[in-house]
Design a protein around this motif. Structure first.
Motif, mmCIF file in Angstrom:
data_model
loop_
_atom_site.group_PDB
_atom_site.id
_atom_site.type_symbol
_atom_site.label_atom_id
_atom_site.label_comp_id
_atom_site.label_asym_id
_atom_site.label_seq_id
_atom_site.Cartn_x
_atom_site.Cartn_y
_atom_site.Cartn_z
ATOM 1 N N CYS A 70 0.839 -1.199 0.000
ATOM 2 C CA CYS A 70 0.000 0.000 0.000
ATOM 3 C C CYS A 70 0.875 1.250 0.000
ATOM 4 C CB CYS A 70 -0.944 -0.007 1.203
ATOM 5 S SG CYS A 70 -2.097 1.378 1.179
ATOM 6 N N GLY A 71 1.968 1.219 0.733
ATOM 7 C CA GLY A 71 2.900 2.343 0.727
ATOM 8 C C GLY A 71 3.461 2.605 -0.660
ATOM 9 N N GLN A 72 3.687 1.547 -1.415
ATOM 10 C CA GLN A 72 4.203 1.697 -2.779
ATOM 11 C C GLN A 72 3.176 2.356 -3.701
ATOM 12 O OE1 GLN A 72 5.763 -2.013 -4.293
ATOM 13 N NE2 GLN A 72 6.881 -2.400 -2.404
ATOM 14 N N LEU A 73 1.915 2.321 -3.310
ATOM 15 C CA LEU A 73 0.871 2.924 -4.141
ATOM 16 C C LEU A 73 0.852 4.445 -4.046
ATOM 17 C CD1 LEU A 73 -2.072 0.400 -3.647
ATOM 18 C CD2 LEU A 73 -0.394 0.525 -5.509
ATOM 19 N N GLN A 74 1.748 5.017 -3.241
ATOM 20 C CA GLN A 74 1.892 6.478 -3.227
ATOM 21 C C GLN A 74 2.392 6.972 -4.581
ATOM 22 O OE1 GLN A 74 0.960 8.629 -0.870
ATOM 23 N NE2 GLN A 74 0.252 6.961 0.417
ATOM 24 N N HIS A 75 3.173 6.138 -5.248
ATOM 25 C CA HIS A 75 3.695 6.438 -6.589
ATOM 26 C C HIS A 75 3.350 5.249 -7.478
ATOM 27 C CE1 HIS A 75 5.809 9.745 -4.723
ATOM 28 N NE2 HIS A 75 6.262 8.899 -3.824
ATOM 29 N N SER B 101 3.079 -2.210 -9.308
ATOM 30 C CA SER B 101 2.789 -2.128 -7.869
ATOM 31 C C SER B 101 1.302 -2.351 -7.593
ATOM 32 C CB SER B 101 3.257 -0.794 -7.287
ATOM 33 O OG SER B 101 2.598 0.297 -7.889
ATOM 34 N N LEU B 102 0.442 -1.846 -8.464
ATOM 35 C CA LEU B 102 -0.989 -2.036 -8.274
ATOM 36 C C LEU B 102 -1.370 -3.505 -8.438
ATOM 37 C CD1 LEU B 102 -3.664 -0.669 -7.636
ATOM 38 C CD2 LEU B 102 -3.931 -0.225 -10.096
ATOM 39 N N LEU B 103 -0.788 -4.158 -9.428
ATOM 40 C CA LEU B 103 -1.056 -5.585 -9.629
ATOM 41 C C LEU B 103 -0.530 -6.414 -8.459
ATOM 42 C CD1 LEU B 103 -2.241 -7.764 -11.449
ATOM 43 C CD2 LEU B 103 -0.041 -7.853 -12.637
#
Length: 128
Positions: free
Chosen positions: A89-94, A99-101
């Motif tokens: 979820c932290g990676q979804l900042q960018h 990352s979404l997959l």
């Protein structure tokens, strides 16, 4: 499958999480950056308002029961999954499609593990 009354709310929340995972997977597969960014934002919001509070309930109510029953391996797997999802979820900042997959697949896998394995082990402990 009829769940123990103490697990019914968590199970309903799992259904919502699977819907979110499917939405995230479709957005990631679309390749459309605007869709990816909008869906990642929705995932971040859902994580803070729904998923993480759900994890906290599991960690404070279910995991102690499992530990007391000697189910250390199951507890460790849940804790690893929860941390992985927090990190993703932290990676979804960018956000990007990858990352979404990864978030979608980890969330889906985790929910299925809990529904198919974890809840079956914890249900008898709730009656004890």
């Amino acid at each position: 499958m009829k769940r123990h009354r103490d697990l019914q709310d968590l199970s309903r929340e799992h259904h919502s999480a699977l819907q979110l995972a499917l939405k995230a997977k479709r957005a990631a597969m679309s390749g459309d950056q605007r869709t990816i960014e909008a869906t990642a934002a929705a995932c971040r919001t859902a994580f803070s308002t729904e998923l993480d509070p759900h994890f906290v309930v599991e960690e404070t109510v279910l995991l102690p029961l499992l530990l007391a029953a000697g189910e250390d391996a199951l507890v460790a797997e849940v804790e690893r999954d929860h941390q992985a999802l927090r990190d993703l979820c932290g990676q979804l900042q960018h956000p990007d499609a990858t990352s979404l997959l990864a978030f979608a697949e980890c969330l889906s896998s985790h929910v299925r593990f809990e529904e198919r394995t974890l809840f079956g082990v914890v249900e008898p402990l709730l009656d004890a």
